[in-house]
Design an enzyme around this catalytic site. Structure first.
Site, PDB file in Angstrom:
ATOM      1  N   ASP A  30      54.386 -34.553 -16.360  1.00 22.81           N
ATOM      2  CA  ASP A  30      53.480 -35.406 -15.578  1.00 22.81           C
ATOM      3  C   ASP A  30      53.481 -36.829 -16.150  1.00 22.81           C
ATOM      4  O   ASP A  30      53.462 -37.023 -17.369  1.00 22.81           O
ATOM      5  CB  ASP A  30      52.056 -34.817 -15.598  1.00 22.81           C
ATOM      6  CG  ASP A  30      51.194 -35.396 -14.502  1.00 22.81           C
ATOM      7  OD1 ASP A  30      50.857 -34.659 -13.553  1.00 22.81           O
ATOM      8  OD2 ASP A  30      50.856 -36.609 -14.573  1.00 22.81           O
ATOM      9  N   ASN A  87      45.996 -27.875  -7.128  1.00 26.54           N
ATOM     10  CA  ASN A  87      44.970 -28.626  -6.433  1.00 26.54           C
ATOM     11  C   ASN A  87      45.303 -28.642  -4.947  1.00 26.54           C
ATOM     12  O   ASN A  87      46.466 -28.806  -4.565  1.00 26.54           O
ATOM     13  CB  ASN A  87      44.905 -30.067  -6.960  1.00 26.54           C
ATOM     14  CG  ASN A  87      44.343 -30.131  -8.374  1.00 26.54           C
ATOM     15  OD1 ASN A  87      43.413 -29.392  -8.694  1.00 26.54           O
ATOM     16  ND2 ASN A  87      44.903 -30.981  -9.209  1.00 26.54           N
ATOM     17  N   GLY A  93      41.108 -33.392  -5.764  1.00 26.45           N
ATOM     18  CA  GLY A  93      41.834 -34.534  -6.331  1.00 26.45           C
ATOM     19  C   GLY A  93      43.327 -34.493  -6.091  1.00 26.45           C
ATOM     20  O   GLY A  93      44.105 -35.153  -6.778  1.00 26.45           O
ATOM     21  N   HIS A 100      52.660 -28.282  -5.955  1.00 25.04           N
ATOM     22  CA  HIS A 100      52.962 -28.373  -7.389  1.00 25.04           C
ATOM     23  C   HIS A 100      51.926 -27.602  -8.171  1.00 25.04           C
ATOM     24  O   HIS A 100      50.754 -27.581  -7.831  1.00 25.04           O
ATOM     25  CB  HIS A 100      53.027 -29.827  -7.867  1.00 25.04           C
ATOM     26  CG  HIS A 100      51.859 -30.672  -7.459  1.00 25.04           C
ATOM     27  ND1 HIS A 100      51.726 -31.199  -6.187  1.00 25.04           N
ATOM     28  CD2 HIS A 100      50.769 -31.064  -8.144  1.00 25.04           C
ATOM     29  CE1 HIS A 100      50.603 -31.897  -6.122  1.00 25.04           C
ATOM     30  NE2 HIS A 100      50.004 -31.810  -7.292  1.00 25.04           N
ATOM     31  N   HIS A 102      50.302 -27.345 -11.905  1.00 23.66           N
ATOM     32  CA  HIS A 102      50.165 -27.984 -13.212  1.00 23.66           C
ATOM     33  C   HIS A 102      50.191 -26.909 -14.287  1.00 23.66           C
ATOM     34  O   HIS A 102      49.463 -25.909 -14.192  1.00 23.66           O
ATOM     35  CB  HIS A 102      48.817 -28.713 -13.316  1.00 23.66           C
ATOM     36  CG  HIS A 102      48.626 -29.852 -12.363  1.00 23.66           C
ATOM     37  ND1 HIS A 102      48.691 -31.167 -12.739  1.00 23.66           N
ATOM     38  CD2 HIS A 102      48.340 -29.868 -11.031  1.00 23.66           C
ATOM     39  CE1 HIS A 102      48.449 -31.955 -11.696  1.00 23.66           C
ATOM     40  NE2 HIS A 102      48.229 -31.178 -10.640  1.00 23.66           N
TER      41      HIS A 102
HETATM   42  P1  5GP Z   1      47.578 -33.585  -7.942  1.00 26.12           P
HETATM   43  O1  5GP Z   1      46.341 -34.358  -8.294  1.00 26.12           O
HETATM   44  O2  5GP Z   1      48.108 -33.903  -6.570  1.00 26.12           O
HETATM   45  O3  5GP Z   1      47.391 -32.102  -8.156  1.00 26.12           O
HETATM   46  O4  5GP Z   1      48.653 -33.995  -9.029  1.00 26.12           O
HETATM   47  C1  5GP Z   1      49.645 -34.943  -8.843  1.00 26.12           C
HETATM   48  C2  5GP Z   1      50.155 -35.246 -10.225  1.00 26.12           C
HETATM   49  O5  5GP Z   1      51.378 -35.943 -10.086  1.00 26.12           O
HETATM   50  C3  5GP Z   1      49.232 -36.122 -11.067  1.00 26.12           C
HETATM   51  O6  5GP Z   1      48.876 -35.434 -12.266  1.00 26.12           O
HETATM   52  C4  5GP Z   1      50.056 -37.373 -11.332  1.00 26.12           C
HETATM   53  O7  5GP Z   1      49.857 -37.899 -12.631  1.00 26.12           O
HETATM   54  C5  5GP Z   1      51.473 -36.883 -11.118  1.00 26.12           C
HETATM   55  N1  5GP Z   1      52.395 -37.893 -10.637  1.00 26.12           N
HETATM   56  C6  5GP Z   1      52.195 -38.768  -9.619  1.00 26.12           C
HETATM   57  N2  5GP Z   1      53.270 -39.547  -9.436  1.00 26.12           N
HETATM   58  C7  5GP Z   1      54.190 -39.152 -10.364  1.00 26.12           C
HETATM   59  C8  5GP Z   1      55.515 -39.587 -10.662  1.00 26.12           C
HETATM   60  O8  5GP Z   1      56.089 -40.486 -10.036  1.00 26.12           O
HETATM   61  N3  5GP Z   1      56.148 -38.953 -11.691  1.00 26.12           N
HETATM   62  C9  5GP Z   1      55.551 -37.955 -12.413  1.00 26.12           C
HETATM   63  N4  5GP Z   1      56.261 -37.403 -13.407  1.00 26.12           N
HETATM   64  N5  5GP Z   1      54.310 -37.508 -12.142  1.00 26.12           N
HETATM   65  C10 5GP Z   1      53.629 -38.106 -11.132  1.00 26.12           C
END
Ligand code: 5GP
Ligand code: ZN
Length: 114
Positions: A30, A87, A93, A100, A102
């Site tokens: 991340d 999520n 959030g 995805h 985490h």
């Molecule tokens: P969500 O909140 O949708 O469950 O998580 C999306 C995650 O993607 C976040 O933790 C954010 O930091 C990560 N993220 C967003 N853009 C990028 C990116 O361009 N590269 C990487 N490696 N992670 C990303």
């Protein structure tokens, strides 16, 4: 999907720090880690989120989980534990519309989440 951030990362069109992969899933670190180990595990196929997941794609979920097991082992998380999180939608959030999971570990994780 051409305008999807995580599809672009899977295809190598946008840089990431890869953490591992198998036939069905790809893992990368991340960009804004919230734990010492914070890895995103995504299907290679575009799926929006857990709410649109279909039973026909069960093998993909299996591939994501088995990749998380490999990564937990590699990062020595099995004894201390770790968390797997999906999520879904704005209250959770969720910011990227490509499924995805985490993988969070390496510190004590609070429950319930804030
Ligand atoms: P969500 O909140 O949708 O469950 O998580 C999306 C995650 O993607 C976040 O933790 C954010 O930091 C990560 N993220 C967003 N853009 C990028 C990116 O361009 N590269 C990487 N490696 N992670 C990303
Ligand atoms: Zn996608």
């Amino acid at each position: 999907m051409s305008d999807c951030l995580f599809c672009s990362i899977v295809q190598g069109n946008i840089d990431s720090k890869p953490a591992g992969e198998n036939d069905l899933a790809f893992a990368f670190y991340d960009i804004a880690p919230v734990a010492p180990v914070h890895i995103l595990i995504v299907p290679k196929k575009h799926i929006v989120n857990a709410s649109t997941f279909e039973p026909a794609d069960a093998a993909i979920l299996s591939g994501m989980i088995t990749l998380s097991q490999d990564l937990a082992q590699e990062h020595n998380l099995n004894d201390r534990g770790y968390r797997l999180v999906f999520n879904v939608g704005s209250d959770a959030g969720n910011t990227v519309d490509h499924l995805h999971m985490h993988l969070l570990g390496g510190r004590r994780l609070g429950w319930p989440p804030g």
